[in-house]
Design a protein around this motif. Sequence first.
Motif, PDB file in Angstrom:
ATOM      1  N   ALA A  46       0.841  -1.196   0.000  1.00 44.90           N
ATOM      2  CA  ALA A  46       0.000   0.000   0.000  1.00 44.90           C
ATOM      3  C   ALA A  46       0.881   1.252   0.000  1.00 44.90           C
ATOM      4  N   PRO A  47       0.429   2.289  -0.680  1.00 42.90           N
ATOM      5  CA  PRO A  47       1.196   3.536  -0.660  1.00 42.90           C
ATOM      6  C   PRO A  47       1.301   4.094   0.763  1.00 42.90           C
ATOM      7  N   LYS A  48       2.387   4.765   1.036  1.00 43.76           N
ATOM      8  CA  LYS A  48       2.577   5.390   2.350  1.00 43.76           C
ATOM      9  C   LYS A  48       1.676   6.615   2.418  1.00 43.76           C
ATOM     10  N   GLU A  70       1.617  15.889  -5.061  1.00 49.18           N
ATOM     11  CA  GLU A  70       1.688  14.689  -4.215  1.00 49.18           C
ATOM     12  C   GLU A  70       0.321  14.014  -4.104  1.00 49.18           C
ATOM     13  N   LEU A 114      -0.587  10.292  -5.196  1.00 52.11           N
ATOM     14  CA  LEU A 114      -1.132   9.374  -4.199  1.00 52.11           C
ATOM     15  C   LEU A 114      -2.452   8.779  -4.687  1.00 52.11           C
ATOM     16  N   GLU A 122      -1.578   6.125  -7.219  1.00 51.63           N
ATOM     17  CA  GLU A 122      -1.011   4.970  -6.511  1.00 51.63           C
ATOM     18  C   GLU A 122      -2.096   4.167  -5.798  1.00 51.63           C
ATOM     19  N   MET A 123      -3.033   4.861  -5.146  1.00 54.44           N
ATOM     20  CA  MET A 123      -4.108   4.160  -4.432  1.00 54.44           C
ATOM     21  C   MET A 123      -5.027   3.425  -5.398  1.00 54.44           C
ATOM     22  N   GLU A 125      -4.244   2.192  -8.322  1.00 54.75           N
ATOM     23  CA  GLU A 125      -3.504   1.014  -8.793  1.00 54.75           C
ATOM     24  C   GLU A 125      -3.425  -0.048  -7.700  1.00 54.75           C
ATOM     25  N   PHE A 126      -3.158   0.378  -6.470  1.00 53.08           N
ATOM     26  CA  PHE A 126      -3.061  -0.552  -5.348  1.00 53.08           C
ATOM     27  C   PHE A 126      -4.372  -1.288  -5.129  1.00 53.08           C
ATOM     28  N   LYS A 130      -7.301   0.863   4.764  1.00 50.24           N
ATOM     29  CA  LYS A 130      -6.359   1.659   3.963  1.00 50.24           C
ATOM     30  C   LYS A 130      -7.110   2.630   3.057  1.00 50.24           C
TER      31      LYS A 130
END
Length: 105
Positions: free
Chosen positions: A33-35, A45, A49, A52-53, A55-56, A86
């Motif tokens: 998971a992304p930070k 950012e 994010l 990234e989320m 895709e995750f 998350k």
Amino acid sequence: MKSAAFSIMLVASIGAFSHHSLADCSFMAIAGAPKMPELIPEPAEMRALQVEMQEFVTRAESRLEVCEKRAEPVLYNMAVSRLHDKVDRFNAIARRYNSVVLAKN
């Protein structure tokens, strides 16, 4: 007698290994998971994010779908719950970000 005890140990080991592998399937599905930032992120950012989320979550959902049929139900449900946690955390950050952006305009 010795071979019977060995057979029992071998069967127990295989069962434990299978159980461990199934747990790994569920929890590995939600790994990576992304930070999440502690502070409100800058616009670039936040966009990164968000990508990234997305895709995750897509990756985690497809992995969990594979695990669902063979995973221990309790462990599978725990992994799904953690995935939801998350996503909830990301949504809270997105709401804070949006409120700050709106306040600036």
